[in-house]
Design a protein around this motif. Structure first.
Motif, short mmCIF file in Angstrom:
data_model
loop_
_atom_site.label_atom_id
_atom_site.label_comp_id
_atom_site.label_asym_id
_atom_site.label_seq_id
_atom_site.Cartn_x
_atom_site.Cartn_y
_atom_site.Cartn_z
N GLN A 125 45.76 5.51 5.05
CA GLN A 125 44.62 4.63 4.78
C GLN A 125 44.86 3.98 3.43
OE1 GLN A 125 41.02 6.85 5.44
NE2 GLN A 125 39.65 5.13 5.01
N ILE A 126 44.87 2.66 3.42
CA ILE A 126 45.09 1.92 2.17
C ILE A 126 43.91 0.99 1.99
CG2 ILE A 126 46.60 0.27 0.98
CD1 ILE A 126 48.97 1.48 2.42
N GLN A 127 42.97 1.38 1.17
CA GLN A 127 41.74 0.59 1.00
C GLN A 127 41.22 0.76 -0.42
OE1 GLN A 127 39.53 2.15 4.78
NE2 GLN A 127 39.02 -0.01 4.63
N PRO A 128 40.36 -0.18 -0.85
CA PRO A 128 39.79 -0.03 -2.18
C PRO A 128 38.72 1.06 -2.25
CG PRO A 128 38.93 -2.02 -1.13
CD PRO A 128 39.92 -1.41 -0.19
N PHE A 143 39.50 -0.22 -7.24
CA PHE A 143 40.96 -0.08 -7.18
C PHE A 143 41.35 0.51 -5.83
CE2 PHE A 143 41.04 4.55 -7.87
CZ PHE A 143 39.81 4.76 -8.46
N TYR A 144 42.62 0.29 -5.47
CA TYR A 144 43.10 0.74 -4.16
C TYR A 144 43.63 2.16 -4.23
CZ TYR A 144 42.79 -3.51 -1.39
OH TYR A 144 42.32 -4.58 -0.67
N GLN A 145 43.38 2.92 -3.18
CA GLN A 145 44.08 4.18 -2.98
C GLN A 145 44.94 4.05 -1.73
OE1 GLN A 145 41.14 7.36 -3.06
NE2 GLN A 145 41.37 7.52 -5.27
N ILE A 338 48.72 13.24 0.42
CA ILE A 338 49.17 12.66 -0.84
C ILE A 338 48.51 11.30 -1.03
CG2 ILE A 338 51.42 13.78 -1.00
CD1 ILE A 338 52.67 11.26 0.22
N SER A 339 48.52 10.84 -2.27
CA SER A 339 47.91 9.56 -2.59
C SER A 339 48.75 8.85 -3.66
CB SER A 339 46.48 9.80 -3.11
OG SER A 339 45.84 8.57 -3.37
N PHE A 340 49.16 7.61 -3.36
CA PHE A 340 49.92 6.83 -4.34
C PHE A 340 48.96 5.97 -5.16
CE2 PHE A 340 53.18 7.76 -1.22
CZ PHE A 340 54.30 7.99 -1.99
N GLY A 341 49.17 5.96 -6.46
CA GLY A 341 48.31 5.16 -7.34
C GLY A 341 48.91 3.76 -7.52
N ALA A 342 48.41 2.82 -6.72
CA ALA A 342 49.03 1.48 -6.67
C ALA A 342 48.98 0.77 -8.02
CB ALA A 342 48.36 0.64 -5.59
N ASP A 343 47.87 0.92 -8.75
CA ASP A 343 47.76 0.19 -10.02
C ASP A 343 48.78 0.68 -11.04
OD1 ASP A 343 45.52 -1.73 -9.80
OD2 ASP A 343 44.44 0.06 -9.17
N ARG A 344 48.94 1.99 -11.10
CA ARG A 344 49.92 2.52 -12.06
C ARG A 344 51.35 2.20 -11.63
NH1 ARG A 344 47.55 8.39 -14.02
NH2 ARG A 344 46.00 7.53 -15.46
#
Lengths: 457, 457
Positions: A125-128, A143-145, A338-344
């Motif tokens: 799931q890729i959503q704000p 922000f997106y997760q 797991i979760s990728f931090g797109a902003d970082r």
């Protein structure tokens, strides 16, 4: 008229930023799909009944609440309004809020759709998400997760697969990282070994700071929380464990021999490392018993990723949780995610200048406008090129050549096509490389070969 | 514990729906990019100052407003609360709302970023919007819009390009459609020719219904609005214009000879049709003077797309607006745009069974789990296959064969891989086609060729 603005903590993303962001999302998306995860999406708004009480007191405060439509005041006792606290009012005037993360909505999704879902359920799931945090550098209100979870399986092979995903994603990004790994059961084991199973929160919070403040200050903090010297002397050798991952595991096995749960944690990590040994990850995997990652719902393996050549917090995290859907009344489903931090990741890629050159190229060819009489020819040529997958744009206004060239430069368009009387008559195109300044006249049907690099520039 | 639910008018999208939705978004995205449009994104929340008053009274009412964080009641005069209308309260307690469409945020974006933007600016934007509409079949409170606009150019070549985009998108979807085309200036011309330039709204609203209710009832409606028989007798021949697009244009040119703006509209459409004649669109383009598309901000060409073999409203719409950024104090920027209705396109593709088969396939191969002893071999094989782009998944729990096969079927996974002792020893894989039931044992390194169809099933 006032100048328009956007709410604080939110952002506009222009063409270049979006091209880069979409590269990040697409890379993560591709790898998730390769590993057999399916995409789902949930609504931006959830009922406050779903959201409240799931993120602690702090979280409740940080939820964006949506005012009910219509005449919401009419349902209220007007007289009580005079001294009603804002938070009570909000609970009465709002039944919806914006999602705060993707995990609670996912748990809600699984409970609502459990009869249609085949378990184990592997979803990404890729959503704000939205949080009414105080905005600051690197912290936003929207922000997106980018989450992937497997729910309904307690096999540790899932942990193995997720670690392979992390490895593959960062291999694609070319970001040098290390993966920190721990297990919540080892933390429980440590608390047991020290003789303070009930104080696991204090212990974990303190040793989480080991890296930053050192052993002495960690002990000062624990003394402040009432730990005795005897307890601390039991803790000390655990915190001093050094060596390779295997060496650490064997030391832990020895020192946690008295704790069943601790040994279980060691066994789980051993299994994971055994499997990964054959997988030849390119990323270094470091067993780090000071890794805590909050305590809210993790029950097994926990993981965190740090970039090794940039100063930046965790850029990916995750772990095993044994009863996430329990909050919605369905027990017995174990999950790991797991979760990728797109902003970082965006900031890291920028700092290391790792965005691929082609990501920044939106349009490949700009067709210069030399007058209306050529437009049918240009439109025809572009139709052909687009059918071959070449992204092109026509400068639709008649403007001075110089202005059109500046436009191509400002838009970072690598080639311009010049079509005048000669070209039009002879079905040719003059194409100019905006970087080198080289210019070449080719038959129109050769342009796609030229763009593919098959004809010299 | 109450059963969890989602707010009315919102939706969860499961794996199959999302695969289909992403196919729609990706198709539109690809075509927009081919035509030189760049992606931007704006925040979900805008200030209410940006949103209010832009969509009429109805629109203001349908905005989702977000309660300010913190102690918002403390800034209010408590005594006035007792008889404050809800709408006044909302204006005091909320400074943000969820975006209602993508057009106003785009105008706001252009104004705020006008010094960084090179005009003409071609942007596309695919994001959700929110409306507190009464939920009903096919109408949701959260839905995606897929907009492309060119701003800062009044060239009609932009209209031509947008019509080519529509043609290309529906060619890719294989949906039979017709494109209805009109020009707001022709509608103004008609009002002038009838002698009621000031009553253009009444005329347009009435003739918009021509298709549905017929000429007589349109006239009844106009009589009710005070139109005289003389005026209606002037309108009648205009509404009776028939024939090919060229014939209609030449009839209009004659009948609108007295109206400068009407003739301008005819000239614009003629230019567009002249260009498109060379483009060989596969979609039928129909000049339809009853097409109105609201009146809010369009000033030139207007367009609407209808599926020809399914009963469904407009699935794409757009038009030219001359002064959208004027609402934010920046005049003189003309724009033209289109918007695809993803939800309706979804329904049309479903009804016509036009989703490509491969869209529904998330995972291509499920590796059956015959026990832990084979997992290192399976993980190694999957790593190899994934590096070749094959999406595979491992059934991570040890379960009965039958259960695992049912899982593959439920997940619509077309192939399962069976790996037991023999396969493991000999580096082979037995692969089974879940559709035909055929089964084949191949060397592990042949699987990607097999999946590519290079080895017979």
């Amino acid at each position: 008229m006032n100048k328009p603005s956007i709410p604080k903590g939110t952002r506009d993303f222009g063409p270049e930023e979006m091209a880069k962001r979409n590269y990040i999302f697409q890379t993560i998306r591709d790898v998730y799909a390769l590993y057999g995860f399916s995409c789902i999406e949930t609504p931006s708004m959830e009922t406050l009944a779903t959201l409240m009480g799931k993120y602690g007191e702090e979280g409740d405060r940080l939820l964006f609440k949506i005012l009910d439509s219509g005449d919401f005041l009419s349902k209220m006792d007007r007289e009580k309004l005079a001294d009603m606290p804002s938070v009570t009012f909000a609970a009465k005037a709002c039944e919806k809020g914006l999602r705060y993360d993707l995990t609670v909505p996912f748990a809600r999704y699984v409970v609502m759709h459990r009869n249609e879902i085949s378990f184990p359920f592997k979803r990404y799931q890729i959503q704000p998400v939205w949080r009414a945090d105080r905005p600051q550098k690197g912290r936003y209100r929207e922000f997106y997760q980018c989450d992937a979870d497997i729910i309904g399986s307690d096999s540790l092979l899932n942990e193995v697969e997720l670690l392979c995903i992390i490895d593959e994603v960062y291999r694609r990004f070319k970001i040098p990282v290390k993966i920190l790994l721990n297990n919540r059961k080892i933390l429980s084991g440590i608390a047991e070994a020290v003789g303070c199973a009930d104080k696991i929160v204090d212990i974990t919070v303190a040793i989480d700071k080991l890296d930053k403040i050192g052993l002495d200050k960690v002990f000062d903090e624990l003394r402040g929380k009432g730990f005795t010297d005897e307890e601390l002397s039991k803790l000390k050798p655990l915190l001093l464990i050094q060596g390779s991952n295997r060496e650490k595991l064997s030391a832990l096995k020895e020192q946690l021999a008295c704790s069943e749960i601790g040994l279980k944690g060691v066994e789980e990590l051993t299994f994971i490392l055994d499997r990964l040994e054959h997988m030849h990850l390119q990323t270094e995997l470091v067993l780090d018993i000071s890794l805590a990652r909050g305590l809210s719902y993790y029950t097994g393996a926990i993981v965190e990723v740090k970039a090794t050549t940039v100063e930046m917090g965790s850029i990916t995290g995750g772990g095993r949780y044994d009863n996430l859907t329990g909050i919605f009344g369905v027990d017995g489903l174990s999950g790991v995610g797991i979760s990728f931090g797109a902003d970082r990741i965006f900031d890291v890629l920028n700092q290391l200048d790792l965005f691929p050159e082609e990501v920044k190229t939106n349009t490949q060819i700009l067709f210069v406008n030399f007058g209306e009489e050529f437009s049918d020819y240009v439109l025809g040529v572009m139709k052909k090129l687009r059918s071959e997958g070449i992204r092109c744009s026509y400068y639709t206004d008649t403007a001075k050549m110089k202005k059109q060239m500046s436009y191509a430069n400002a838009m970072q368009i690598p080639y311009v096509a010049l079509i005048g009387e000669d070209e039009c008559r002879e079905s040719m195109i003059t194409i100019k490389n905006m970087h080198s300044g080289n210019q070449k006249t080719l038959p129109a049907d050769q342009i796609s070969r030229f763009m593919a690099g098959l004809i010299e520039d």
